[in-house]
Write a protein that holds these residues in place. Sequence first.
Motif, PDB file in Angstrom:
ATOM      1  N   MET A  62      23.184  -8.483 -34.798  1.00 51.66           N
ATOM      2  CA  MET A  62      23.928  -7.133 -35.162  1.00 51.66           C
ATOM      3  C   MET A  62      24.595  -7.345 -36.503  1.00 51.66           C
ATOM      4  SD  MET A  62      23.270  -5.599 -32.682  1.00 51.66           S
ATOM      5  CE  MET A  62      24.248  -3.978 -32.798  1.00 51.66           C
ATOM      6  N   ILE A  63      25.233  -8.543 -36.813  1.00 57.46           N
ATOM      7  CA  ILE A  63      25.768  -8.826 -38.231  1.00 57.46           C
ATOM      8  C   ILE A  63      24.718  -8.454 -39.492  1.00 57.46           C
ATOM      9  CG2 ILE A  63      26.650 -10.436 -39.785  1.00 57.46           C
ATOM     10  CD1 ILE A  63      28.254 -11.557 -37.152  1.00 57.46           C
ATOM     11  N   ILE A 102      18.238  -2.855 -32.659  1.00 51.56           N
ATOM     12  CA  ILE A 102      17.514  -2.720 -31.307  1.00 51.56           C
ATOM     13  C   ILE A 102      17.157  -3.842 -30.550  1.00 51.56           C
ATOM     14  CG2 ILE A 102      15.359  -1.923 -30.636  1.00 51.56           C
ATOM     15  CD1 ILE A 102      15.425   0.605 -32.397  1.00 51.56           C
ATOM     16  N   ALA A 103      16.633  -5.000 -31.554  1.00 50.47           N
ATOM     17  CA  ALA A 103      16.560  -6.308 -31.045  1.00 50.47           C
ATOM     18  C   ALA A 103      17.635  -7.125 -30.273  1.00 50.47           C
ATOM     19  CB  ALA A 103      15.848  -7.175 -32.236  1.00 50.47           C
ATOM     20  N   GLY A 104      18.767  -6.891 -31.262  1.00 50.55           N
ATOM     21  CA  GLY A 104      19.788  -7.615 -30.643  1.00 50.55           C
ATOM     22  C   GLY A 104      20.595  -6.920 -29.094  1.00 50.55           C
ATOM     23  N   VAL A 105      20.494  -5.592 -29.291  1.00 49.02           N
ATOM     24  CA  VAL A 105      20.755  -4.922 -27.879  1.00 49.02           C
ATOM     25  C   VAL A 105      19.901  -5.314 -26.694  1.00 49.02           C
ATOM     26  CG1 VAL A 105      21.335  -2.804 -26.943  1.00 49.02           C
ATOM     27  CG2 VAL A 105      22.175  -3.308 -29.179  1.00 49.02           C
ATOM     28  N   ALA A 122      17.758  -7.933 -26.428  1.00 44.63           N
ATOM     29  CA  ALA A 122      17.946  -9.223 -25.964  1.00 44.63           C
ATOM     30  C   ALA A 122      19.233  -9.347 -25.016  1.00 44.63           C
ATOM     31  CB  ALA A 122      18.005 -10.204 -27.215  1.00 44.63           C
ATOM     32  N   PHE A 123      20.263  -8.644 -25.421  1.00 42.07           N
ATOM     33  CA  PHE A 123      21.529  -8.702 -24.414  1.00 42.07           C
ATOM     34  C   PHE A 123      21.149  -8.001 -22.968  1.00 42.07           C
ATOM     35  CE2 PHE A 123      25.524  -8.019 -22.820  1.00 42.07           C
ATOM     36  CZ  PHE A 123      26.364  -9.233 -23.236  1.00 42.07           C
ATOM     37  N   ALA A 124      20.421  -6.929 -23.061  1.00 42.24           N
ATOM     38  CA  ALA A 124      20.061  -6.369 -21.943  1.00 42.24           C
ATOM     39  C   ALA A 124      19.398  -7.303 -21.121  1.00 42.24           C
ATOM     40  CB  ALA A 124      19.526  -4.705 -22.166  1.00 42.24           C
ATOM     41  N   ASN A 125      18.394  -7.703 -21.788  1.00 44.59           N
ATOM     42  CA  ASN A 125      17.408  -8.667 -20.789  1.00 44.59           C
ATOM     43  C   ASN A 125      18.361  -9.862 -20.214  1.00 44.59           C
ATOM     44  OD1 ASN A 125      14.839  -9.669 -19.907  1.00 44.59           O
ATOM     45  ND2 ASN A 125      14.880 -11.300 -21.541  1.00 44.59           N
ATOM     46  N   LEU A 126      19.319 -10.160 -20.870  1.00 44.07           N
ATOM     47  CA  LEU A 126      20.218 -11.385 -20.189  1.00 44.07           C
ATOM     48  C   LEU A 126      20.720 -10.634 -19.139  1.00 44.07           C
ATOM     49  CD1 LEU A 126      21.329 -14.038 -20.258  1.00 44.07           C
ATOM     50  CD2 LEU A 126      22.972 -13.197 -21.763  1.00 44.07           C
ATOM     51  N   ILE A 127      21.408  -9.595 -19.143  1.00 46.39           N
ATOM     52  CA  ILE A 127      22.156  -8.861 -17.891  1.00 46.39           C
ATOM     53  C   ILE A 127      20.980  -8.735 -16.858  1.00 46.39           C
ATOM     54  CG2 ILE A 127      23.119  -6.844 -17.365  1.00 46.39           C
ATOM     55  CD1 ILE A 127      24.304  -6.390 -20.258  1.00 46.39           C
ATOM     56  N   VAL A 128      19.824  -8.290 -17.183  1.00 47.90           N
ATOM     57  CA  VAL A 128      18.896  -7.907 -15.979  1.00 47.90           C
ATOM     58  C   VAL A 128      18.548  -9.331 -15.498  1.00 47.90           C
ATOM     59  CG1 VAL A 128      16.399  -7.011 -15.716  1.00 47.90           C
ATOM     60  CG2 VAL A 128      17.898  -5.677 -17.280  1.00 47.90           C
ATOM     61  N   GLY A 169      24.185   1.223 -29.020  1.00 47.34           N
ATOM     62  CA  GLY A 169      23.442   0.271 -30.112  1.00 47.34           C
ATOM     63  C   GLY A 169      21.917   0.823 -30.145  1.00 47.34           C
ATOM     64  N   TRP A 170      21.280   1.129 -29.102  1.00 47.55           N
ATOM     65  CA  TRP A 170      19.933   1.409 -28.944  1.00 47.55           C
ATOM     66  C   TRP A 170      19.921   3.074 -29.724  1.00 47.55           C
ATOM     67  CZ3 TRP A 170      19.871   0.021 -23.298  1.00 47.55           C
ATOM     68  CH2 TRP A 170      18.985  -1.455 -22.908  1.00 47.55           C
TER      69      TRP A 170
END
Length: 259
Positions: free
Chosen positions: A83-84, A133-136, A138-144, A185-186
């Motif tokens: 994201m940064i 998009i890649a950062g968001v 990756a975090f969404a995959n962790l939540i799933v 973010g998406w």
Amino acid sequence: MAASMIQLIGFMLSMLGQFLISAATAIDMWSLQDRSFTVVTNVYTYSGLWNTCVGTSYGTTQCRPYFTILGLPALLQAVRALMIVGIVLGAIGCLIGIFSMKCLKMGNMEDNIKATMTLTSGIMFLLAGVCGIAGVSAFANLIVQSFRFTTFADGGFSSFGGAGIGGLSGNLTPRYTFGPALFVGWIGGAILVVGGVMMCLACRGMTPDRNTAYDGMAYKAASHHTIYKSDTRPRPAINDSYKAQSMEGRQSNQRFDYV
């Protein structure tokens, strides 16, 4: 005119996408507690990239920042970095895009230089959108993954030793679902990609056509030859003569006429 409009629309979309991914990075609601199986819904927890917070239905919120970096998961640190990097690339693209606008006159800057700057800005926006998009994602995959593997804490048995009704009397481990920051973010990353593509397309319309014939005047050399004529005017004769002396001091009869 069409290239200028495409460039302007692409730049405005990229600015909007840059604002959205910056806002998503700062928002703390990346993961929100799932309250589907909780009895008390007045208190809930949520977390982001920088803080973990506890909120109530009365509007009060208390947040606690992550005081350490070494204790955080590697995936969270990678999401932070993505994201940064996306924000930095988007900021550089915005700075280059301002100076490359065709509707703005920057001294004697030629169109091919502005076209190159527009292409560079579009590539920056594309990379920024991909990073966001890649950062968001990756975090969404962790939540799933965390949501799927979360089970009952005590196997569904009550504190009195008997089985609960329907097996739901046990305490549930808190599960988390998607927060509003993920959708922001998406959307911001997608808008950045669209804006970057439009900037790259505008670059082709701004490049001057090299196959265009040059409408200039042809230079034709003179066909006549220059003729040099001898000067036939009479020259005045000087009758004065000078008698030169020889080495022995005697005068000679040799005369020198100076013309």
